[in-house]
Design an enzyme around this catalytic site. Structure first.
Site, PDB file in Angstrom:
ATOM      1  N   ASP A 178       5.281  -0.451  -6.098  1.00  0.00           N
ATOM      2  CA  ASP A 178       6.401   0.466  -6.936  1.00  0.00           C
ATOM      3  C   ASP A 178       6.068   1.622  -7.486  1.00  0.00           C
ATOM      4  O   ASP A 178       7.165   2.293  -8.160  1.00  0.00           O
ATOM      5  CB  ASP A 178       6.613  -0.451  -8.434  1.00  0.00           C
ATOM      6  CG  ASP A 178       5.330  -0.358  -9.405  1.00  0.00           C
ATOM      7  OD1 ASP A 178       4.220   0.058  -8.805  1.00  0.00           O
ATOM      8  OD2 ASP A 178       5.520  -0.459 -10.499  1.00  0.00           O
ATOM      9  N   GLU A 179       5.237   2.499  -6.593  1.00  0.00           N
ATOM     10  CA  GLU A 179       5.099   3.690  -6.574  1.00  0.00           C
ATOM     11  C   GLU A 179       4.517   4.530  -5.431  1.00  0.00           C
ATOM     12  O   GLU A 179       3.650   3.692  -4.665  1.00  0.00           O
ATOM     13  CB  GLU A 179       4.223   4.388  -7.923  1.00  0.00           C
ATOM     14  CG  GLU A 179       2.954   3.723  -7.850  1.00  0.00           C
ATOM     15  CD  GLU A 179       2.047   4.538  -9.045  1.00  0.00           C
ATOM     16  OE1 GLU A 179       2.119   5.569  -9.692  1.00  0.00           O
ATOM     17  OE2 GLU A 179       1.328   3.497  -9.787  1.00  0.00           O
TER      18      GLU A 179
END
Length: 356
Positions: free
Chosen positions: A104-105
């Site tokens: 997610d990043e």
């Protein structure tokens, strides 16, 4: 020396937000991903749960005590990986220099890839808009001239925000922060620093390199730099992904063959465009179907040669889908994934004027 243009993109409460997206009845409710039993641990928490103090890595019993209405749901890593692939495909439209940190990043280096936008801030905002439009999720972005500051910036306006730390702002922005807010300084190191009278970035900056080396060893050089807003670490491109996928969740369940074929046509077009932008050739096509009752199945076929066209991609997807009719209950999500691919050499990108 020209300043770099680094963006850090961080999805907002990713695991919990994916669940709330896929099950609208959970939106606005305090949600924890993980096991709710006595020995369970919170893997992720929605923002509604965080308002009660629920955090990741917290024992489930503690979380439930803080928030009696907390609802636990199981992790769905196959879904997270699929959505993450969508997000990283969006990144690849804007730069090939992507360093994923987790599902997610990621860091993106836009220095030589500003395109027609001419500004890393505008590109970051465009990426956030694309993510929301294509996944139904929100992301926060930080823009700066190095990785350390870009990551700090993405935290500054969470959730669903964007913040820029310019070269003129960097040193003083760092000076005002407590050291436990620094990425790269964990709780144990922050306690050690506070014991030495180092509470803020300004305190850290007052120590010379010899003093820092005496107390922190090899990490001293990193601490010395970040206290001054300096971080020379490059964005490191990981090896090529093994798959590329596109999926779509529908507000109205698909029930007819005509609707399903139309939906699959759009998905195939999007996926083929993504593969073409990355100059990828793939042999395996995977169909994903999620029903209205949340059952999920996948079907795959490996061709004898790379998929040569969008038409063949669509035909393969349709042949995988045909045995699944009739759709009972209806279908709420369709997806296609390409795998078993390799990348051709990409042409060099134009050098653009560098602006924040």
């Amino acid at each position: 020396m020209e300043q770099r243009r680094i963006v850090h993109i961080d999805m907002d409460a990713f695991y919990a937000s994916v669940k709330q997206r896929d099950d609208p009845s959970l939106r606005g409710r305090p949600l924890a991903v993980g096991r709710g039993e006595a020995r369970g641990v919170v893997a992720a928490a929605s923002y509604e749960a965080r308002r009660f103090g629920v955090r990741s890595a917290m024992p489930s019993v503690t979380a439930k005590r803080l928030c009696p209405e907390l609802l636990f749901v199981p992790a769905r890593f196959d879904v997270y990986r699929s959505v993450s692939a969508q997000i990283h495909d969006i990144f690849s439209r804007y730069t090939p220099l992507i360093q994923p940190l987790s599902l997610d990043e990621a860091y993106l280096d836009l220095t030589d890839h500003l395109g027609a936008y001419g500004s890393a801030t505008l590109v970051a905002d465009r990426i956030r808009a694309d993510i929301h439009a294509e996944t139904g999720l929100t992301a926060s972005a930080g823009v700066s001239y190095n990785r350390f500051l870009a990551k700090l910036a993405s935290d500054y306006r969470k959730p669903d925000g964007l913040f820029v730390i310019t070269p003129a702002m960097g040193p003083e922005f760092v000076a005002a922060l407590p050291v436990d807010a620094f990425h790269g300084i964990g709780p144990a190191m922050a306690r050690k620093m506070r014991a030495l009278g180092i509470e803020t970035g300004a305190d850290l900056r007052e120590r010379d390199i010899e003093t820092l080396t005496r107390h922190f060893g090899k990490a001293a050089t990193f601490y010395y730099g970040i206290s001054r807003g300096i971080d020379h670490r490059p964005v490191v491109v990981n090896r090529e992904r093994k798959s590329l996928g596109t999926e779509q969740t529908y507000l109205r369940d698909l029930t007819s063959e005509a609707d399903a074929h139309q939906a699959l046509t759009q998905i195939a077009a999007t996926l083929w465009g993504s593969a073409q932008r990355r100059q990828l050739q793939a042999r395996t096509v995977t169909l994903k179907v999620k029903y209205a009752d949340f059952r999920q199945i996948t079907r795959a076929r490996t061709l004898s040669a790379p998929v040569p066209s969008e038409e063949v991609l669509l035909e393969t997807g349709q042949s995988l889908m045909a045995p699944l009719f009739p759709f009972v209950p209806g279908v709420r999500l369709l997806g296609l994934t390409l795998s078993g691919f390799h990348a051709a050499e990409s042409p060099p990108c134009d050098q653009m004027e560098l602006l924040f």
